[in-house]
Scaffold this active site. Structure first.
Site, PDB file in Angstrom:
ATOM      1  N   CYS A 186       5.160   0.478  14.884  1.00 18.67           N
ATOM      2  CA  CYS A 186       4.923   1.422  13.944  1.00 18.67           C
ATOM      3  C   CYS A 186       4.086   2.672  14.114  1.00 18.67           C
ATOM      4  O   CYS A 186       3.066   2.599  15.052  1.00 18.67           O
ATOM      5  CB  CYS A 186       3.833   0.691  12.746  1.00 18.67           C
ATOM      6  SG  CYS A 186       3.517   1.623  11.434  1.00 18.67           S
ATOM      7  N   GLU A 216       0.811  -1.311  -0.006  1.00 17.67           N
ATOM      8  CA  GLU A 216       0.089   0.119   0.072  1.00 17.67           C
ATOM      9  C   GLU A 216       0.855   1.266  -0.035  1.00 17.67           C
ATOM     10  O   GLU A 216       2.283   1.162   0.242  1.00 17.67           O
ATOM     11  CB  GLU A 216      -0.658  -0.134   1.263  1.00 17.67           C
ATOM     12  CG  GLU A 216      -0.038   0.108   2.542  1.00 17.67           C
ATOM     13  CD  GLU A 216      -1.019   0.132   3.919  1.00 17.67           C
ATOM     14  OE1 GLU A 216      -2.130  -0.334   3.786  1.00 17.67           O
ATOM     15  OE2 GLU A 216      -0.532   0.826   4.779  1.00 17.67           O
ATOM     16  N   HIS A 240       5.306   6.388   8.011  1.00 23.03           N
ATOM     17  CA  HIS A 240       5.256   5.525   9.136  1.00 23.03           C
ATOM     18  C   HIS A 240       6.603   5.460   9.502  1.00 23.03           C
ATOM     19  O   HIS A 240       7.670   5.663   8.707  1.00 23.03           O
ATOM     20  CB  HIS A 240       5.326   4.085   8.558  1.00 23.03           C
ATOM     21  CG  HIS A 240       3.835   3.704   8.213  1.00 23.03           C
ATOM     22  ND1 HIS A 240       2.701   3.814   9.083  1.00 23.03           N
ATOM     23  CD2 HIS A 240       3.628   2.766   7.053  1.00 23.03           C
ATOM     24  CE1 HIS A 240       1.856   3.193   8.249  1.00 23.03           C
ATOM     25  NE2 HIS A 240       2.101   2.889   7.039  1.00 23.03           N
ATOM     26  N   HIS A 251       4.802   0.343   0.171  1.00 24.19           N
ATOM     27  CA  HIS A 251       5.728  -0.291   1.116  1.00 24.19           C
ATOM     28  C   HIS A 251       4.646  -1.689   1.364  1.00 24.19           C
ATOM     29  O   HIS A 251       3.859  -2.011   1.322  1.00 24.19           O
ATOM     30  CB  HIS A 251       5.850   0.432   2.435  1.00 24.19           C
ATOM     31  CG  HIS A 251       4.467   0.871   3.093  1.00 24.19           C
ATOM     32  ND1 HIS A 251       3.962   1.911   2.442  1.00 24.19           N
ATOM     33  CD2 HIS A 251       3.811   0.538   3.804  1.00 24.19           C
ATOM     34  CE1 HIS A 251       2.838   2.033   3.117  1.00 24.19           C
ATOM     35  NE2 HIS A 251       2.602   1.487   4.300  1.00 24.19           N
ATOM     36  N   HIS A 264       0.343   5.767   0.975  1.00 25.74           N
ATOM     37  CA  HIS A 264      -1.024   6.707   1.709  1.00 25.74           C
ATOM     38  C   HIS A 264       0.074   8.103   1.950  1.00 25.74           C
ATOM     39  O   HIS A 264       1.168   8.261   1.835  1.00 25.74           O
ATOM     40  CB  HIS A 264      -1.449   6.172   2.807  1.00 25.74           C
ATOM     41  CG  HIS A 264      -0.506   5.238   3.481  1.00 25.74           C
ATOM     42  ND1 HIS A 264       0.620   5.930   4.477  1.00 25.74           N
ATOM     43  CD2 HIS A 264      -0.628   4.035   4.031  1.00 25.74           C
ATOM     44  CE1 HIS A 264       1.349   4.825   4.836  1.00 25.74           C
ATOM     45  NE2 HIS A 264       0.639   3.833   4.643  1.00 25.74           N
TER      46      HIS A 264
HETATM   47 MN    MN Z   1       1.016   1.699   5.517  1.00 29.32          MN
END
Ligand code: MN
Length: 148
Positions: free
Chosen positions: A116, A62, A68, A102, A64
């Site tokens: 995370c 994914e 992270h 990632h 976004h």
């Molecule tokens: Mn992610």
């Protein structure tokens, strides 16, 4: 407040925190358990989550807008960040910039546990469409690594 952890067969577990257990297979992730450790309940603008991926599992491929900050805690594995696959081991830090593909996977026979850090308010992840997958698969190392 101190919440103690213990090491179990399935990974690290913290007392007082709900465990979202392994799902054998979602549509786009596999064998991954999650515990939400810190977040809005502690007055934080961020959330700290612990993920543990069982052998042969993987996180969702994914991207976004939100970033992270990842700290590997347990096991060995490989991560795709952007167009690069890298091996990781405990205490390595992985930074995932905005809009960057990632995915996390344990090494063969290993599990992979990591913390995370994310914004509490964040955009929804995007999964690759056919064109994005074709682009990713142009690199043989990436093509061999990704699971969708
Ligand atoms: Mn992610």
């Amino acid at each position: 407040m101190i919440l103690r952890s213990r090491e179990e067969a399935g990974g690290l577990r913290w007392e007082g925190r709900e465990l979202l257990p392994y799902k054998e297979s979602g549509t786009h992730f596999r064998k991954i358990a999650k515990q939400n450790l810190f977040g809005s309940g502690e007055g934080l603008p961020s959330e700290l989550r612990y993920f543990e991926i069982a052998p042969e599992g993987h996180s969702t491929l994914e991207r976004h807008e939100h970033v992270h900050g990842v700290l590997i805690l347990r096991g060995e594995g490989e991560v795709l960040v952007g167009d690069r696959v890298s091996s990781v081991r405990p205490f390595d830090l992985v930074y995932v910039p905005p809009r960057t593909w990632h995915q996390f996977r344990p090494a063969p026979g290993s599990s992979l546990g990591f913390l995370c850090l994310v914004d509490a308010e964040r955009d929804r992840p995007e999964r690759p469409d056919a064109a994005a997958l074709e682009e990713l698969r142009r690199d043989p190392a990436v093509a061999a690594f990704i699971r969708v």
